[in-house]
Design a protein around this motif. Structure first.
Motif, PDB file in Angstrom:
ATOM      1  N   THR A  87      98.807  90.285  31.010  1.00 47.46           N
ATOM      2  CA  THR A  87      99.390  91.496  30.430  1.00 47.46           C
ATOM      3  C   THR A  87      98.726  91.814  29.094  1.00 47.46           C
ATOM      4  OG1 THR A  87     101.108  90.332  29.184  1.00 47.46           O
ATOM      5  CG2 THR A  87     101.599  90.903  31.490  1.00 47.46           C
ATOM      6  N   SER A  88      98.903  93.038  28.652  1.00 48.79           N
ATOM      7  CA  SER A  88      98.342  93.429  27.355  1.00 48.79           C
ATOM      8  C   SER A  88      98.988  92.628  26.228  1.00 48.79           C
ATOM      9  CB  SER A  88      98.538  94.934  27.131  1.00 48.79           C
ATOM     10  OG  SER A  88      99.902  95.291  27.186  1.00 48.79           O
ATOM     11  N   GLY A  89     100.279  92.335  26.354  1.00 45.70           N
ATOM     12  CA  GLY A  89     100.952  91.546  25.324  1.00 45.70           C
ATOM     13  C   GLY A  89     100.379  90.152  25.214  1.00 45.70           C
ATOM     14  N   GLU A  90     100.104  89.521  26.350  1.00 47.46           N
ATOM     15  CA  GLU A  90      99.520  88.180  26.344  1.00 47.46           C
ATOM     16  C   GLU A  90      98.125  88.210  25.722  1.00 47.46           C
ATOM     17  OE1 GLU A  90     101.446  86.030  30.262  1.00 47.46           O
ATOM     18  OE2 GLU A  90      99.853  87.528  30.555  1.00 47.46           O
ATOM     19  N   PHE A  91      97.344  89.202  26.101  1.00 48.56           N
ATOM     20  CA  PHE A  91      95.989  89.290  25.547  1.00 48.56           C
ATOM     21  C   PHE A  91      96.008  89.544  24.051  1.00 48.56           C
ATOM     22  CE2 PHE A  91      92.430  92.200  24.409  1.00 48.56           C
ATOM     23  CZ  PHE A  91      91.462  91.210  24.306  1.00 48.56           C
ATOM     24  N   LEU A  92      96.820  90.481  23.606  1.00 47.45           N
ATOM     25  CA  LEU A  92      96.827  90.830  22.187  1.00 47.45           C
ATOM     26  C   LEU A  92      97.397  89.708  21.326  1.00 47.45           C
ATOM     27  CD1 LEU A  92      97.828  94.576  22.508  1.00 47.45           C
ATOM     28  CD2 LEU A  92      95.586  93.657  21.877  1.00 47.45           C
ATOM     29  N   ALA A  93      98.318  88.919  21.869  1.00 45.72           N
ATOM     30  CA  ALA A  93      98.814  87.760  21.127  1.00 45.72           C
ATOM     31  C   ALA A  93      97.684  86.758  20.907  1.00 45.72           C
ATOM     32  CB  ALA A  93      99.966  87.102  21.884  1.00 45.72           C
ATOM     33  N   TRP A  94      96.866  86.563  21.937  1.00 46.43           N
ATOM     34  CA  TRP A  94      95.703  85.679  21.783  1.00 46.43           C
ATOM     35  C   TRP A  94      94.720  86.256  20.767  1.00 46.43           C
ATOM     36  CZ3 TRP A  94      90.491  86.423  22.331  1.00 46.43           C
ATOM     37  CH2 TRP A  94      89.690  85.273  22.287  1.00 46.43           C
ATOM     38  N   MET A  95      94.466  87.551  20.857  1.00 42.92           N
ATOM     39  CA  MET A  95      93.541  88.195  19.931  1.00 42.92           C
ATOM     40  C   MET A  95      93.983  88.032  18.483  1.00 42.92           C
ATOM     41  SD  MET A  95      90.761  89.860  21.058  1.00 42.92           S
ATOM     42  CE  MET A  95      90.524  91.330  20.082  1.00 42.92           C
ATOM     43  N   GLU A  96      95.271  88.205  18.251  1.00 44.63           N
ATOM     44  CA  GLU A  96      95.786  88.081  16.889  1.00 44.63           C
ATOM     45  C   GLU A  96      95.536  86.675  16.342  1.00 44.63           C
ATOM     46  OE1 GLU A  96      99.917  88.799  14.340  1.00 44.63           O
ATOM     47  OE2 GLU A  96      99.888  89.091  16.505  1.00 44.63           O
ATOM     48  N   ARG A  97      95.779  85.662  17.161  1.00 45.99           N
ATOM     49  CA  ARG A  97      95.533  84.289  16.725  1.00 45.99           C
ATOM     50  C   ARG A  97      94.041  84.056  16.489  1.00 45.99           C
ATOM     51  NH1 ARG A  97      99.307  83.407  20.894  1.00 45.99           N
ATOM     52  NH2 ARG A  97      97.639  82.743  22.322  1.00 45.99           N
ATOM     53  N   ALA A  98      93.204  84.568  17.375  1.00 42.32           N
ATOM     54  CA  ALA A  98      91.766  84.354  17.253  1.00 42.32           C
ATOM     55  C   ALA A  98      91.203  85.005  16.004  1.00 42.32           C
ATOM     56  CB  ALA A  98      91.047  84.878  18.501  1.00 42.32           C
ATOM     57  N   PHE A  99      91.641  86.223  15.710  1.00 46.13           N
ATOM     58  CA  PHE A  99      91.107  86.929  14.554  1.00 46.13           C
ATOM     59  C   PHE A  99      91.589  86.327  13.239  1.00 46.13           C
ATOM     60  CE2 PHE A  99      89.393  90.053  17.356  1.00 46.13           C
ATOM     61  CZ  PHE A  99      88.420  90.731  16.622  1.00 46.13           C
ATOM     62  N   VAL A 100      92.643  85.540  13.290  1.00 45.67           N
ATOM     63  CA  VAL A 100      93.113  84.865  12.078  1.00 45.67           C
ATOM     64  C   VAL A 100      92.357  83.569  11.840  1.00 45.67           C
ATOM     65  CG1 VAL A 100      95.076  83.655  11.037  1.00 45.67           C
ATOM     66  CG2 VAL A 100      95.404  85.894  12.076  1.00 45.67           C
ATOM     67  N   GLY A 101      92.036  82.838  12.920  1.00 53.08           N
ATOM     68  CA  GLY A 101      91.479  81.525  12.643  1.00 53.08           C
ATOM     69  C   GLY A 101      90.641  80.873  13.717  1.00 53.08           C
ATOM     70  N   ASP A 102      90.079  81.650  14.653  1.00 56.01           N
ATOM     71  CA  ASP A 102      89.253  81.031  15.691  1.00 56.01           C
ATOM     72  C   ASP A 102      87.942  81.794  15.825  1.00 56.01           C
ATOM     73  OD1 ASP A 102      88.216  79.579  17.758  1.00 56.01           O
ATOM     74  OD2 ASP A 102      89.915  79.847  19.115  1.00 56.01           O
ATOM     75  N   GLU A 103      87.103  81.666  14.803  1.00 49.91           N
ATOM     76  CA  GLU A 103      85.832  82.394  14.809  1.00 49.91           C
ATOM     77  C   GLU A 103      84.954  81.961  15.976  1.00 49.91           C
ATOM     78  OE1 GLU A 103      82.264  83.770  11.766  1.00 49.91           O
ATOM     79  OE2 GLU A 103      83.372  81.933  11.332  1.00 49.91           O
ATOM     80  N   THR A 104      85.040  80.681  16.361  1.00 50.91           N
ATOM     81  CA  THR A 104      84.211  80.193  17.460  1.00 50.91           C
ATOM     82  C   THR A 104      84.469  80.984  18.733  1.00 50.91           C
ATOM     83  OG1 THR A 104      84.124  77.961  16.538  1.00 50.91           O
ATOM     84  CG2 THR A 104      83.641  78.190  18.873  1.00 50.91           C
TER      85      THR A 104
END
Length: 232
Positions: A87-104
């Protein structure tokens, strides 16, 4: 061999050998990504920036000149992706975490990602290709007035179908606005739809816009599949 046969394109088919699934293209992509990850890890952010310093200077000069000769006018293009099983919610939750601290994870989505790092002032620094040019720019809104363009964008989709929207100016370190981005996400019966719009200065060559639409397709496809895998 006849003349007609020699004029045909050469094709190579894998008929036996590897026991795992995949085509030759799949194997090549795996090894290319592995090699790229190794170089990124060995060089580190500073090493990459030092290596690309001259390219970045040239690329940013191109963007600055394009913005100047376009007199603040931009043209847009949109890549649309449909995904199943997330879902878009699942994807965007991952994106938010990645953009905060998962540059790799952010870098791994595209071969021409070099830096993706949040700044102390809230701006997000991106070093990547814009068309053929390696550029260093920032993403952010910087106030209601700066983002007024998004409310009037022709590409803006209905809130009911695409409730998740993000818009940003793309600007250089000196504040010159060199582009814009509008991403919109909505759920479908079996997954999500992503509408990904980028705006470039009107004086920039057509290939700059075309290649960024391709860039969007690669990076967001990979981010979506990574987000889905991370749920397990």
């Amino acid at each position: 061999m006849t003349a007609d046969q020699t004029s045909q394109p050469v094709t190579v088919t894998l008929t036996s050998g590897p026991s795992g699934p995949g085509t030759i293209d799949d194997f090549e992509l795996f090894y290319a990504r592995r090699a790229l990850d190794r170089f990124r890890a060995r060089l580190g952010r500073k090493g990459l920036l030092d290596l690309l310093a001259a390219d970045i200077e040239e690329g940013n000069a191109f963007l600055r000149d394009s913005a100047r000769t376009s007199d603040g006018d931009f043209r847009g293009g949109t890549t649309v992706l449909a995904a199943r099983g997330i879902t878009s919610g699942e994807f965007l939750a991952w994106m938010e975490r990645a953009f905060v601290g998962d540059e790799t994870a952010l870098l791994a989505a595209h071969p021409e990602h070099y830096v993706m790092s949040p700044g102390a002032d809230g701006a997000f620094n991106v070093v990547e290709n814009i068309g053929p040019h390696v550029c260093s720019f920032f993403m952010g809104g910087w106030g209601t007035d700066a983002m007024a363009w998004a409310a009037d964008a022709e590409e803006l989709l209905s809130e009911s179908e695409f409730p998740h929207k993000m818009s940003s100016n793309l600007f250089l370190e000196d504040g010159t606005v060199v582009g814009r981005a509008l991403t919109q996400f909505g759920d479908t019966v079996d997954g999500l739809t992503a509408s990904l719009t980028v705006y470039v200065p009107t004086s920039a060559p057509e290939e700059v816009l075309e290649h960024h639409l391709r860039h969007y397709a690669v990076e967001f496809r990979n981010w979506i599949t990574t987000a889905a895998s991370a749920r397990a």
